[in-house]
Design a protein around this motif. Sequence first.
Motif, PDB file in Angstrom:
ATOM      1  N   ILE A 164       0.851  -1.185   0.000  1.00 30.08           N
ATOM      2  CA  ILE A 164       0.000   0.000   0.000  1.00 30.08           C
ATOM      3  C   ILE A 164       0.885   1.232   0.000  1.00 30.08           C
ATOM      4  O   ILE A 164       1.797   1.347   0.810  1.00 30.08           O
ATOM      5  N   LYS A 165       0.597   2.122  -0.923  1.00 33.33           N
ATOM      6  CA  LYS A 165       1.356   3.366  -1.031  1.00 33.33           C
ATOM      7  C   LYS A 165       0.514   4.511  -0.474  1.00 33.33           C
ATOM      8  O   LYS A 165      -0.706   4.418  -0.403  1.00 33.33           O
ATOM      9  N   HIS A 166       1.192   5.592  -0.119  1.00 29.98           N
ATOM     10  CA  HIS A 166       0.522   6.748   0.469  1.00 29.98           C
ATOM     11  C   HIS A 166       1.041   8.004  -0.201  1.00 29.98           C
ATOM     12  O   HIS A 166       2.250   8.160  -0.386  1.00 29.98           O
ATOM     13  N   ALA A 167       0.129   8.868  -0.588  1.00 30.89           N
ATOM     14  CA  ALA A 167       0.498  10.160  -1.171  1.00 30.89           C
ATOM     15  C   ALA A 167      -0.334  11.235  -0.492  1.00 30.89           C
ATOM     16  O   ALA A 167      -1.526  11.046  -0.272  1.00 30.89           O
ATOM     17  N   GLU A 168       0.326  12.348  -0.127  1.00 32.30           N
ATOM     18  CA  GLU A 168      -0.375  13.445   0.523  1.00 32.30           C
ATOM     19  C   GLU A 168      -0.359  14.672  -0.357  1.00 32.30           C
ATOM     20  O   GLU A 168       0.585  14.902  -1.105  1.00 32.30           O
ATOM     21  N   SER A 169      -1.430  15.437  -0.247  1.00 30.45           N
ATOM     22  CA  SER A 169      -1.479  16.748  -0.898  1.00 30.45           C
ATOM     23  C   SER A 169      -1.761  17.765   0.202  1.00 30.45           C
ATOM     24  O   SER A 169      -1.872  17.402   1.370  1.00 30.45           O
ATOM     25  N   GLY A 170      -1.933  18.998  -0.150  1.00 27.94           N
ATOM     26  CA  GLY A 170      -2.138  20.032   0.856  1.00 27.94           C
ATOM     27  C   GLY A 170      -3.344  19.805   1.752  1.00 27.94           C
ATOM     28  O   GLY A 170      -3.304  20.065   2.939  1.00 27.94           O
ATOM     29  N   SER A 171      -4.431  19.293   1.200  1.00 30.31           N
ATOM     30  CA  SER A 171      -5.666  19.192   1.970  1.00 30.31           C
ATOM     31  C   SER A 171      -6.111  17.757   2.231  1.00 30.31           C
ATOM     32  O   SER A 171      -7.229  17.522   2.663  1.00 30.31           O
ATOM     33  N   GLY A 172      -5.255  16.790   1.957  1.00 30.74           N
ATOM     34  CA  GLY A 172      -5.656  15.400   2.174  1.00 30.74           C
ATOM     35  C   GLY A 172      -4.639  14.430   1.622  1.00 30.74           C
ATOM     36  O   GLY A 172      -3.459  14.746   1.517  1.00 30.74           O
TER      37      GLY A 172
END
Length: 95
Positions: free
Chosen positions: A6-14
């Motif tokens: 499982i990979k995880h990516a974040e952006s500014g709002s989520g």
Amino acid sequence: MADLEIKHAESGSGGVFYTIIDGHRAEMTYSTAGTTVIIIDHTGVPEALGGQGVGQKLVEAGIAHARERGIKIMPLCPFAKAQFDKHPDWKDVLR
């Protein structure tokens, strides 16, 4: 599905937790509510991956993330809410 990556990516709002299996992408998205809460707003698992526990693994990844950061989860997504209802041991991160 024990070896699911499982990979995880974040952006500014989520952000998103996702995996790709045989060309099919399953994902769980969330938005942030301040610095102490994430809101799981969508869990999507393609029909080809259904019934294999992929959705639960995505929610578990979100729970591990919340525990590591000391934050809470608000499961607005019906699937995630159902998973929380089935796992009382997750209530430490439930908002």
